[in-house]
Write a protein that holds these residues in place. Structure first.
Motif, PDB file in Angstrom:
ATOM      1  N   HIS A 175       7.568  -6.517   5.945  1.00 31.21           N
ATOM      2  CA  HIS A 175       6.770  -6.114   4.778  1.00 31.21           C
ATOM      3  C   HIS A 175       6.926  -4.608   4.511  1.00 31.21           C
ATOM      4  CE1 HIS A 175       3.077  -6.309   2.185  1.00 31.21           C
ATOM      5  NE2 HIS A 175       2.996  -5.039   2.569  1.00 31.21           N
ATOM      6  N   GLU A 176       6.741  -3.814   5.561  1.00 32.30           N
ATOM      7  CA  GLU A 176       6.823  -2.352   5.355  1.00 32.30           C
ATOM      8  C   GLU A 176       8.234  -1.966   4.950  1.00 32.30           C
ATOM      9  OE1 GLU A 176       3.982  -1.170   5.125  1.00 32.30           O
ATOM     10  OE2 GLU A 176       2.964  -2.759   6.217  1.00 32.30           O
ATOM     11  N   GLN A 185      -2.060   9.407   7.452  1.00 25.92           N
ATOM     12  CA  GLN A 185      -2.206   8.207   6.613  1.00 25.92           C
ATOM     13  C   GLN A 185      -2.620   8.716   5.238  1.00 25.92           C
ATOM     14  OE1 GLN A 185      -1.399   5.077   6.607  1.00 25.92           O
ATOM     15  NE2 GLN A 185      -2.239   4.933   4.545  1.00 25.92           N
ATOM     16  N   GLU A 241       2.027  -4.545  -3.716  1.00 26.99           N
ATOM     17  CA  GLU A 241       1.543  -5.352  -2.589  1.00 26.99           C
ATOM     18  C   GLU A 241       1.751  -6.851  -2.817  1.00 26.99           C
ATOM     19  OE1 GLU A 241       1.269  -4.048   0.030  1.00 26.99           O
ATOM     20  OE2 GLU A 241       0.687  -1.969  -0.321  1.00 26.99           O
ATOM     21  N   MET A 280      -5.528   0.354   9.115  1.00 26.51           N
ATOM     22  CA  MET A 280      -4.985  -0.926   8.645  1.00 26.51           C
ATOM     23  C   MET A 280      -3.849  -1.343   9.595  1.00 26.51           C
ATOM     24  SD  MET A 280      -6.072  -1.643   5.116  1.00 26.51           S
ATOM     25  CE  MET A 280      -4.700  -1.798   4.013  1.00 26.51           C
ATOM     26  N   GLU A 289      -1.931   6.951   2.052  1.00 30.00           N
ATOM     27  CA  GLU A 289      -2.349   5.979   1.053  1.00 30.00           C
ATOM     28  C   GLU A 289      -3.817   5.629   1.309  1.00 30.00           C
ATOM     29  OE1 GLU A 289      -0.045   2.361   0.781  1.00 30.00           O
ATOM     30  OE2 GLU A 289      -1.145   1.725  -0.986  1.00 30.00           O
ATOM     31  N   ALA A 323      -0.255  -1.176   8.945  1.00 28.80           N
ATOM     32  CA  ALA A 323       0.929  -0.317   8.963  1.00 28.80           C
ATOM     33  C   ALA A 323       1.040   0.386   7.622  1.00 28.80           C
ATOM     34  CB  ALA A 323       2.185  -1.153   9.197  1.00 28.80           C
ATOM     35  N   GLN A 371     -14.004   3.700   5.857  1.00 35.82           N
ATOM     36  CA  GLN A 371     -13.130   2.569   5.515  1.00 35.82           C
ATOM     37  C   GLN A 371     -13.444   1.380   6.413  1.00 35.82           C
ATOM     38  OE1 GLN A 371      -8.965   3.647   5.449  1.00 35.82           O
ATOM     39  NE2 GLN A 371      -9.199   4.793   3.547  1.00 35.82           N
ATOM     40  N   GLU A 396       4.029   2.169   4.807  1.00 34.36           N
ATOM     41  CA  GLU A 396       5.441   2.183   4.430  1.00 34.36           C
ATOM     42  C   GLU A 396       5.983   3.554   4.044  1.00 34.36           C
ATOM     43  OE1 GLU A 396       2.933   0.757   2.581  1.00 34.36           O
ATOM     44  OE2 GLU A 396       3.260   1.037   0.438  1.00 34.36           O
ATOM     45  N   TYR A 453      -3.527  -8.536  -2.528  1.00 35.42           N
ATOM     46  CA  TYR A 453      -2.367  -8.848  -1.696  1.00 35.42           C
ATOM     47  C   TYR A 453      -1.956 -10.322  -1.821  1.00 35.42           C
ATOM     48  CZ  TYR A 453      -2.107  -4.477   1.021  1.00 35.42           C
ATOM     49  OH  TYR A 453      -1.922  -3.178   1.407  1.00 35.42           O
TER      50      TYR A 453
HETATM   51  N1  HT7 Z   1       0.443   0.036   1.804  1.00 39.29           N
HETATM   52  C1  HT7 Z   1      -0.271   0.130   3.043  1.00 39.29           C
HETATM   53  C2  HT7 Z   1      -1.725   0.317   2.754  1.00 39.29           C
HETATM   54  C3  HT7 Z   1      -2.477   1.075   3.806  1.00 39.29           C
HETATM   55  C4  HT7 Z   1      -3.760   1.601   3.603  1.00 39.29           C
HETATM   56  C5  HT7 Z   1      -4.614   1.583   2.535  1.00 39.29           C
HETATM   57  C6  HT7 Z   1      -5.873   2.212   2.671  1.00 39.29           C
HETATM   58  C7  HT7 Z   1      -6.253   2.770   3.834  1.00 39.29           C
HETATM   59  C8  HT7 Z   1      -5.382   2.796   4.925  1.00 39.29           C
HETATM   60  C9  HT7 Z   1      -4.141   2.192   4.806  1.00 39.29           C
HETATM   61  N2  HT7 Z   1      -3.133   2.048   5.706  1.00 39.29           N
HETATM   62  C10 HT7 Z   1      -2.109   1.366   5.057  1.00 39.29           C
HETATM   63  C11 HT7 Z   1      -0.062  -1.053   3.912  1.00 39.29           C
HETATM   64  C12 HT7 Z   1       0.763  -2.118   3.335  1.00 39.29           C
HETATM   65  O1  HT7 Z   1       0.285  -2.937   2.561  1.00 39.29           O
HETATM   66  O2  HT7 Z   1       1.928  -2.171   3.574  1.00 39.29           O
END
Ligand code: HT7
Ligand code: ZN
Length: 866
Positions: free
Chosen positions: A296-297, A118, A319, A259, A120, A261, A817, A263, A380
């Motif tokens: 969305h993804e 992960q 977003e 979270m 992002e 998902a 987080q 992308e 969002y």
């Molecule tokens: N764009 C993705 C954001 C996301 C994220 C942010 C912070 C920590 C963990 C995370 N996992 C996913 C999800 C989305 O908005 O599509």
């Protein structure tokens, strides 16, 4: 911890054209070899000589510049500095990391025996040293090496270009992604996974391989996600002209995920609970959520990946726009009105509260300490509403031209929300200068509407005055540009013409602090229907009488406003009781509901929504110094009165509508289940024996999880204590092998206003199925308790608040987080009555004074104590 400011943005000093990664996976560690092709950025005016890369918790094994070891580098907290580098060079870096010990779930980590990533927002820096910012876009080639037996599936972004056997039972697969991307979109997965295949033929005739990877036990739960994906691919071509660009699109399900998902380019990774479904294990709500998250993804492939964000202050660029797109998609897949009601209901309770609290921030924030804290409802959901307002102001055709221009102009770039608005302006020739304040100013605007009717001239005047409360760092607000969709209704229910073209609906554009709009040629004073479809994210104040609200409930041509009129009526009835203005429930409310239940031909999904009383959370939001127990008491009184008075009609709904036969996730069936199960819940909550018998029968006989869980919840939230405990025990015994179902079992208890007290929730934490390292379990027990079970969370003795404080403290040591997410309900402390406020603030102060607070939690706690 230091704050980062938008005003300090500078272009990157160095650009990276190509990244070559070789990742060796072992049981106790991973070795990451990266080769970066680096050149100085001609646009950088500072002409910095030193290369500074981000890196966290990395063991640096080797560092070479153009093939020669680097001796004079520095490794400081969070950075690697290589002094005096040439104009153009390549850097070879090897780092050692420990995915098994990565409990933060950021970067590369292990979940149920598989490796996944992960990145992002800032996870890539936990894999290797890199300029980990979204405006550095590069092409990646990724070779993964691992034991073949334990990890037969090795995935990364792009297309597979090479694979083969290695020594010692190991193998490798190499992936190449031809599209430049920021590091936050990097992903890799390694595991023993089964593959489900499908395909999609694009508008231009290319066949895309669709592949879903899951653990073997989940093999039967892929169909819905794959079907949703194909619908989303077709929809994006039709509505936005966006075609998929790689040859393969992959979806992976993982159990441990912070979270919903992610992308990642060509390799979307999902929280299992947001992608896996079968009729026996997932509810209609889960099917719905999966359809929209998968879409969305997927939509991010254009709105986020091909065109990405320049910096994290621009997060809503991708977003907000993508949520708007997935909302449009969901509306097209089902009932637009029901979709809008559900969405606005959530926005008004949760986002409005955020916008009124100490963490309020603009859709494009000005500063942050930890970016992970800014994946908020404001960025969002309010961000999506802002895009929706542009859509309303421009109309669908101009909006489409604007989005075409945006994608064409910025393909392959990292841009800003301002670039998005400019594309909309350039395509439509509309001036959105004032409209940009929606991105800059925090807080929910309030519209106060008054009216006057001049019977002699037949002129009706609506005066709208806007204001916006102060928010942290913004005491004064300039007026917003607000689209107010509206109509006028005559006493016989006729929609009145508003202009010479005889239109019966229009969009008023409010730009001044106050503006009067006139309508002429009217024979009588009309009833105004304002803010149709919730055309702007604002609070609206107009003094409708209860009779007018009842009239709108049945006669407003706008379905959203019919629902909203019912909500307003119910709010007025409940708060009048709570505040002592009424002692009895207004019989008109009961009669309005009776009409809904007995009028033939109404959409059952709408009736179910209209029968649902406003939530305690929404009532709190509408109340100063909220006394939760008093609000709850009044709401309970109304619910009991309504359900008792309508018992026969509710039983009739059950008799008429209870579905049988095979499960399908289609609007007719979903609507029937939703109304029937709402009726069941009301009947059991008044302790009705027939309701209890129906719940028990449904619990036994249900062939799908929607009906089975609805029956369980009906029993849980009822006075039938023996039946409730038996049903809970049986449900667990039947489903203990399935984590997604066990999550629902946890939530049914932790969210129950009847049984979910601190003692019950503490017991759940000690249950063998509870796992502190799994965010879903933590969310379903602790998050649901604090976020949804307001009755017990706000127990007057403060025990709910203290319980949450203890759990946050424990979690913060290994997953910041999640601890920061869980702290959110405490941040609204100023909204509550003094006894609750003091206890919430006390817990926040205790957290603030802890040593070794994570940056994530530090920001939430200090800002909310302000
Ligand atoms: N764009 C993705 C954001 C996301 C994220 C942010 C912070 C920590 C963990 C995370 N996992 C996913 C999800 C989305 O908005 O599509
Ligand atoms: Zn997103």
């Amino acid at each position: 911890p230091q704050a980062v400011h938008l005003a300090d943005y500078r272009v990157p000093a160095f650009l990276i054209d190509h990244v070559d990664l070789r990742i060796e996976l072992f049981e106790d560690c991973a070795l990451v070899h990266s080769r970066l092709n680096i050149r100085r950025n001609p646009a950088d005016e500072s002409q910095a000589r030193d290369l500074v890369l981000n890196g966290e918790e990395l063991g640096l094994e080797s560092l070479m510049l153009d093939g020669r070891p680097v001796e004079n580098h520095r490794v400081d907290e969070g950075f690697l500095t290589v002094p005096s580098v040439p104009e153009h060079f390549h850097l070879d870096v090897t780092t050692r990391i420990h995915p098994r010990d990565n409990t933060r779930l950021e970067g590369l980590y292990q979940s149920s025996g598989m490796f996944c990533t992960q990145c992002e927002a800032e996870g890539f820096r936990r894999i290797t040293y890199f300029p980990d910012r979204p405006d550095v876009m590069a092409c990646y080639r990724t070779r993964i090496e691992a034991d073949r037996e334990a990890y037969p599936v090795l995935l990364a972004n792009g297309n597979p270009v090479d694979w083969g056997e290695l020594e010692d039972g190991r193998h490798q697969v190499t992936w190449e992604d031809p599209y430049p991307k920021p590091s936050y979109l990097f992903a890799m997965v390694a595991g023993d996974l089964v593959e489900k295949r499908d395909e999609f033929v694009t508008g231009s005739g290319r066949t895309i391989d669709l592949r879903m990877y899951v653990e073997a036990r989940n093999e039967a739960k892929c169909e819905h996600a794959l079907a949703s994906l194909k619908k989303a691919m077709a929809w994006d071509e039709e509505v936005y002209g966006r075609e998929y660009d790689l040859d393969i699109f992959m979806v992976v399900a993982v159990d441990d995920f912070n979270m919903g998902a992610m992308e990642n380019k060509g390799l979307n990774i999902f929280n299992s609970s947001c992608v896996l479904a079968s009729p026996e294990t997932a509810t209609d709500a889960a099917y719905d959520r999966i359809e929209s998250i998968v879409a969305h993804e997927y939509f991010h492939n254009w709105s986020g990946n091909r065109v990405t964000c320049r910096d994290w202050f621009q997060l809503s660029l991708k977003e907000g726009f993508t949520v708007f797109r997935d909302n449009q998609f969901s509306a097209d897949m089902g009932s637009p009105t029901v979709q809008r009601i559900d969405h606005v209901n959530m926005l008004r309770t949760a986002q409005f509260a955020e916008d009124a609290g100490p963490m309020a921030h603009p859709v494009r924030p000005d500063s942050y300490i930890e970016i992970a804290n800014f994946y908020t409802l404001t960025v969002y959901e309010k961000g999506a509403e802002v895009v929706r307002m542009i859509h309303t102001l421009l109309g669908p055709d101009m909006f489409r031209e604007g989005s075409d221009l945006y994608f064409a102009r910025h393909d392959g770039q990292a841009v800003t929300t301002d670039d998005f608005v400019r594309a909309m302006e350039d395509a439509s020739s509309r001036d959105l200068t004032q409209f940009r304040r929606w991105y800059e100013q925090a807080g929910t605007p309030e519209l106060r509407v008054t009216d006057a009717f001049d019977a002699e001239s037949g002129t009706y005047t609506l005066t709208i005055r806007q204001s916006c409360p102060a928010t942290p760092g913004q005491s004064h607000k300039e007026p917003f540009h607000i689209p107010v969709r509206m109509g006028l209704i005559a006493s016989d229910g006729e929609a009145l013409p508003l202009d010479a073209e005889q239109n019966t609906e229009t969009v008023l554009e409010l730009t001044d602090t106050e503006h009067s709009f006139q309508f002429s040629g009217l024979a009588e004073r009309p009833v105004p229907s304002l803010l149709r479809g919730f055309s702007a994210p604002v609070k609206l104040d107009y003094s409708w009488t209860r009779d007018q609200l009842m009239f709108l409930m049945s006669r407003d041509p706008d379905g959203f406003n019919r629902w909203d009129a019912g909500q307003k009526l119910a709010v007025d009835v409940i708060l009048s009781i709570q505040q002592g203005r009424d002692t009895e429930v207004d019989p008109r409310l009961v009669e309005a509901y009776r009409t809904l239940l007995t009028t033939p031909g109404l959409d059952r999904a709408m009736v179910a929504r209209m029968l649902a009383l406003p939530s305690t959370a929404w009532l709190i939001e509408l109340t100063d110094e909220a006394d939760v127990a008093a609000i709850d008491g009044a709401r309970h009184q109304v619910e009991q009165t309504v359900a008792r008075a309508l018992r026969d009609e509710l039983l009739q709904v059950r008799a008429d509508h209870h579905p049988g036969g095979d499960y399908a996730f289609e609007p007719g069936q979903v609507a029937a289940r939703s109304l029937s199960n709402s009726a069941l819940a009301l009947l059991t909550r008044i302790g009705d024996d027939q309701g209890r018998d129906q719940a028990l029968a449904q619990f036994d006989q249900a062939t799908n999880m929607t009906d089975r869980l609805a029956a369980l919840k009906a029993l849980v939230d009822s006075p039938f204590s023996q039946e409730r405990e038996d049903a809970l025990a049986r449900f667990h015994a039947d489903w203990q092998h399935d984590p997604q179902v066990v999550e629902q079992w946890f939530a049914a208890q932790s969210g129950s206003p009847w049984i979910g007290n601190v003692n019950r929730v503490t017991e759940l934490l000690a249950h063998p199925a509870f796992d502190w390292k799994n965010p879903n379990k933590v969310r379903m027990v602790i998050g649901v308790f604090a976020g949804r079970n307001l009755t017990h969370f706000h127990s007057p003795d403060g025990s709910g608040h203290r319980f949450l404080g203890e759990q946050i403290r424990r979690l913060d040591a290994f997953n910041p987080q999640i601890s920061a997410q869980l702290a959110q309900p405490l941040t609204r402390w100023r909204q509550y009555a003094p006894h609750l406020r003091d206890s919430m603030a006390g817990v926040l102060r205790e957290l603030r004074d802890l040593p070794d607070l994570s940056r994530d939690l530090y920001e939430v706690v200090t800002k909310s104590l302000g």
